[in-house]
Design an enzyme around this catalytic site. Structure first.
Site, PDB file in Angstrom:
ATOM      1  N   ILE A 162       0.845  -1.206   0.000  1.00 49.49           N
ATOM      2  CA  ILE A 162       0.000   0.000   0.000  1.00 49.49           C
ATOM      3  C   ILE A 162       0.877   1.253   0.000  1.00 49.49           C
ATOM      4  O   ILE A 162       0.617   2.204  -0.747  1.00 49.49           O
ATOM      5  CB  ILE A 162      -0.982  -0.027   1.194  1.00 49.49           C
ATOM      6  CG1 ILE A 162      -1.948  -1.217   1.038  1.00 49.49           C
ATOM      7  CG2 ILE A 162      -1.776   1.289   1.271  1.00 49.49           C
ATOM      8  CD1 ILE A 162      -2.859  -1.476   2.234  1.00 49.49           C
ATOM      9  N   THR A 240      -4.217   5.697   7.183  1.00 48.77           N
ATOM     10  CA  THR A 240      -5.235   4.750   6.692  1.00 48.77           C
ATOM     11  C   THR A 240      -4.856   3.337   7.111  1.00 48.77           C
ATOM     12  O   THR A 240      -5.398   2.376   6.583  1.00 48.77           O
ATOM     13  CB  THR A 240      -5.359   4.789   5.152  1.00 48.77           C
ATOM     14  OG1 THR A 240      -4.095   4.390   4.594  1.00 48.77           O
ATOM     15  CG2 THR A 240      -5.731   6.153   4.643  1.00 48.77           C
ATOM     16  N   ALA A 241      -3.906   3.217   8.052  1.00 51.97           N
ATOM     17  CA  ALA A 241      -3.391   1.891   8.414  1.00 51.97           C
ATOM     18  C   ALA A 241      -4.172   1.327   9.605  1.00 51.97           C
ATOM     19  O   ALA A 241      -5.163   0.603   9.424  1.00 51.97           O
ATOM     20  CB  ALA A 241      -1.906   1.998   8.710  1.00 51.97           C
ATOM     21  N   ARG A 242      -3.758   1.670  10.785  1.00 53.81           N
ATOM     22  CA  ARG A 242      -4.481   1.287  12.004  1.00 53.81           C
ATOM     23  C   ARG A 242      -4.396   2.445  12.985  1.00 53.81           C
ATOM     24  O   ARG A 242      -3.324   3.060  13.136  1.00 53.81           O
ATOM     25  CB  ARG A 242      -3.864   0.034  12.648  1.00 53.81           C
ATOM     26  CG  ARG A 242      -4.162  -1.271  11.950  1.00 53.81           C
ATOM     27  CD  ARG A 242      -5.659  -1.641  12.034  1.00 53.81           C
ATOM     28  NE  ARG A 242      -5.978  -2.889  11.357  1.00 53.81           N
ATOM     29  CZ  ARG A 242      -6.417  -2.981  10.104  1.00 53.81           C
ATOM     30  NH1 ARG A 242      -6.599  -1.893   9.367  1.00 53.81           N
ATOM     31  NH2 ARG A 242      -6.712  -4.159   9.577  1.00 53.81           N
ATOM     32  N   ASP A 266      -8.479   7.938   8.673  1.00 46.81           N
ATOM     33  CA  ASP A 266      -9.494   6.959   8.254  1.00 46.81           C
ATOM     34  C   ASP A 266      -9.632   5.848   9.286  1.00 46.81           C
ATOM     35  O   ASP A 266     -10.535   5.026   9.187  1.00 46.81           O
ATOM     36  CB  ASP A 266      -9.095   6.371   6.886  1.00 46.81           C
ATOM     37  CG  ASP A 266     -10.089   5.343   6.370  1.00 46.81           C
ATOM     38  OD1 ASP A 266     -11.300   5.628   6.402  1.00 46.81           O
ATOM     39  OD2 ASP A 266      -9.660   4.250   5.955  1.00 46.81           O
ATOM     40  N   GLU A 271     -11.921   1.401  17.335  1.00 45.04           N
ATOM     41  CA  GLU A 271     -13.071   1.568  16.436  1.00 45.04           C
ATOM     42  C   GLU A 271     -14.198   0.614  16.836  1.00 45.04           C
ATOM     43  O   GLU A 271     -13.901  -0.498  17.270  1.00 45.04           O
ATOM     44  CB  GLU A 271     -12.647   1.237  15.001  1.00 45.04           C
ATOM     45  CG  GLU A 271     -11.695   2.242  14.426  1.00 45.04           C
ATOM     46  CD  GLU A 271     -11.190   1.806  13.051  1.00 45.04           C
ATOM     47  OE1 GLU A 271     -11.777   0.884  12.448  1.00 45.04           O
ATOM     48  OE2 GLU A 271     -10.204   2.392  12.597  1.00 45.04           O
ATOM     49  N   HIS A 289     -13.090   4.513   8.513  1.00 45.80           N
ATOM     50  CA  HIS A 289     -12.415   3.288   8.047  1.00 45.80           C
ATOM     51  C   HIS A 289     -13.009   2.786   6.717  1.00 45.80           C
ATOM     52  O   HIS A 289     -13.617   1.717   6.666  1.00 45.80           O
ATOM     53  CB  HIS A 289     -12.479   2.192   9.123  1.00 45.80           C
ATOM     54  CG  HIS A 289     -11.447   1.111   8.915  1.00 45.80           C
ATOM     55  ND1 HIS A 289     -10.891   0.389   9.947  1.00 45.80           N
ATOM     56  CD2 HIS A 289     -10.868   0.619   7.784  1.00 45.80           C
ATOM     57  CE1 HIS A 289     -10.031  -0.482   9.465  1.00 45.80           C
ATOM     58  NE2 HIS A 289     -10.011  -0.364   8.146  1.00 45.80           N
ATOM     59  N   GLY A 291     -11.057   2.609   3.802  1.00 45.15           N
ATOM     60  CA  GLY A 291      -9.950   2.358   2.876  1.00 45.15           C
ATOM     61  C   GLY A 291     -10.293   1.366   1.774  1.00 45.15           C
ATOM     62  O   GLY A 291      -9.956   1.571   0.604  1.00 45.15           O
ATOM     63  N   SER A 292     -10.959   0.295   2.111  1.00 46.17           N
ATOM     64  CA  SER A 292     -11.246  -0.743   1.107  1.00 46.17           C
ATOM     65  C   SER A 292     -12.700  -0.712   0.646  1.00 46.17           C
ATOM     66  O   SER A 292     -13.168  -1.655   0.009  1.00 46.17           O
ATOM     67  CB  SER A 292     -10.923  -2.119   1.695  1.00 46.17           C
ATOM     68  OG  SER A 292     -11.790  -2.408   2.787  1.00 46.17           O
TER      69      SER A 292
HETATM   70  C1  8YV Z   1     -11.277  -3.692   6.041  1.00 46.18           C
HETATM   71  C2  8YV Z   1      -8.772  -3.264   6.544  1.00 46.18           C
HETATM   72  O1  8YV Z   1     -12.305  -2.815   5.813  1.00 46.18           O
HETATM   73  O2  8YV Z   1      -8.196  -5.124   5.216  1.00 46.18           O
HETATM   74  C3  8YV Z   1      -7.933  -4.450   6.192  1.00 46.18           C
HETATM   75  O3  8YV Z   1      -6.974  -4.725   6.926  1.00 46.18           O
HETATM   76  O4  8YV Z   1      -8.428  -2.527   7.391  1.00 46.18           O
HETATM   77  C4  8YV Z   1     -10.013  -2.910   5.841  1.00 46.18           C
HETATM   78  O5  8YV Z   1      -9.775  -2.907   4.485  1.00 46.18           O
HETATM   79  C5  8YV Z   1     -11.614  -4.439   7.258  1.00 46.18           C
HETATM   80  O6  8YV Z   1     -10.607  -4.744   8.112  1.00 46.18           O
HETATM   81  C6  8YV Z   1     -12.439  -5.651   6.829  1.00 46.18           C
HETATM   82  O7  8YV Z   1     -12.427  -6.712   7.672  1.00 46.18           O
END
Ligand code: 8YV
Length: 323
Positions: A162, A240-242, A266, A271, A289, A291-292
């Site tokens: 990433i 956008t990580a943790r 993000d 959380e 959150h 990101g995906s």
């Molecule tokens: C997810 C994420 O939304 O993949 C990861 O590690 O942080 C995010 O993309 C989430 O954790 C889905 O379980």
């Protein structure tokens, strides 16, 4: 006809993923999308007599939960690239195979890193608020001022898949890329980015800082008061990580004082809870959150998790085995 393998699916997943699940597995679905606590996870694993579990980042697979899982559970596939919600040492000890979903969310997450860098740098939250509140009075030469992203120095903490995708995007903004990674990337991946062996070496260069490292104990509160002090005044921070990678008790005072000019966040510690002091700051751009969070990416994550489970149940090595 051979029996379909038994699976416990902890969350409701996108329709195309659920359809493949229903076709190939004898699965317990979660149609109401409840979030299960530790006792539910253990109970439902027992009741379903499942051999595999498809989980998300919302379920906490602690050493205690893993030790209480029945022995028929052999594989835990997470619908995420991060696996800090799983105690991998405990899983290894129990002989539980764990898989994740790398690659498929790299682009979407890197896009959100850029959104956080741009959103915070240009104070997008304040501009949007003015329109939503009907408070756009007139154009002002000094109104809604942010800082340029183009041509600035960007430090990337965590230059994995990433981080590299963030660098690729940031080059389009003519940013000078710095990165901090234990190991230096080969030239064909580094592409001119400047390697720093330690964060202390990199942080003084970071007019913008993008956090793209894994979570977990190794990066807990990486961005603390001492490291923030090393940033140039007015730096912009994106994460956008943790959430655990940032010490909120250090970042919030730095945002209040202007030492950190702006932050685009993000992800948050604890959380869906987060430190509510962020809401009182007008120099933060906040996202829940996401990101995906595109349908293509969430499908890709589901299919990748299923590819791993399919491989396990076919007696093969899953492609994305973590332990
Ligand atoms: C997810 C994420 O939304 O993949 C990861 O590690 O942080 C995010 O993309 C989430 O954790 C889905 O379980």
């Amino acid at each position: 006809m051979a029996q379909k393998p038994k699976l416990f699916v902890t969350r409701k997943l996108p329709p195309d993923v659920e359809a493949r699940l229903r076709h190939d597995y004898d699965a317990l679905h979660n149609d109401n999308d409840a979030v299960y606590g530790p006792d539910d996870l253990v109970r439902l694993s027992m009741e379903t007599k499942c051999e595999g579990i498809l989980t998300c980042g919302t379920e906490k697979w602690t050493a205690d939960v893993i030790s209480r899982l029945p022995d028929h559970v052999k594989v835990l596939a997470t619908f995420s690239v991060g696996y800090d919600h799983i105690d991998v040492d405990a899983a290894e000890k129990k002989g539980l195979i764990v898989t994740n979903t790398p690659d498929v969310l790299t682009a979407a997450t890197a896009d959100i890193s850029m959104l956080c860098l741009l959103g915070a740098g240009r104070q997008a939250q304040n501009s949007e608020k003015v329109l939503r509140e009907g408070a756009w009075g007139r154009w002002e030469p000094m109104g809604m001022l942010g800082v340029d992203v183009t041509g600035k120095k960007l430090g990337i903490y965590g230059m994995g898949r990433i981080g590299q995708a963030v660098a690729q995007r940031a080059r389009g903004f003519e940013m000078e890329i710095h990165y901090c990674n234990r190991t230096r990337l080969p030239a064909d991946k580094e592409l001119g980015a400047i390697h720093h062996p330690t964060p202390e070496d990199m942080l003084p260069h970071c007019q913008f800082l993008s956090i793209n490292s894994p979570g977990g104990a190794d990066t807990l509160h990486f961005l603390n008061a001492e490291r923030i002090a090393l940033l140039p005044d007015g730096a912009v921070v994106a994460n956008t990580a943790r959430g655990t990678v940032i010490d909120d008790n250090a970042l919030i005072p730095a945002l209040q004082s202007g030492k950190v000019g702006a932050a685009g966040l993000d992800v948050f510690e604890n959380e869906p809870g987060f430190d509510k002091r962020y809401l009182d700051l007008d120099n933060v751009f906040l996202l829940p959150h996401v990101g995906s969070a595109t349908i293509e990416t969430r499908n890709g994550m589901g299919f990748r998790a299923l590819d791993n489970l399919d491989a396990y149940f076919a007696g093969k090595e899953p492609g994305d085995r973590v332990v």
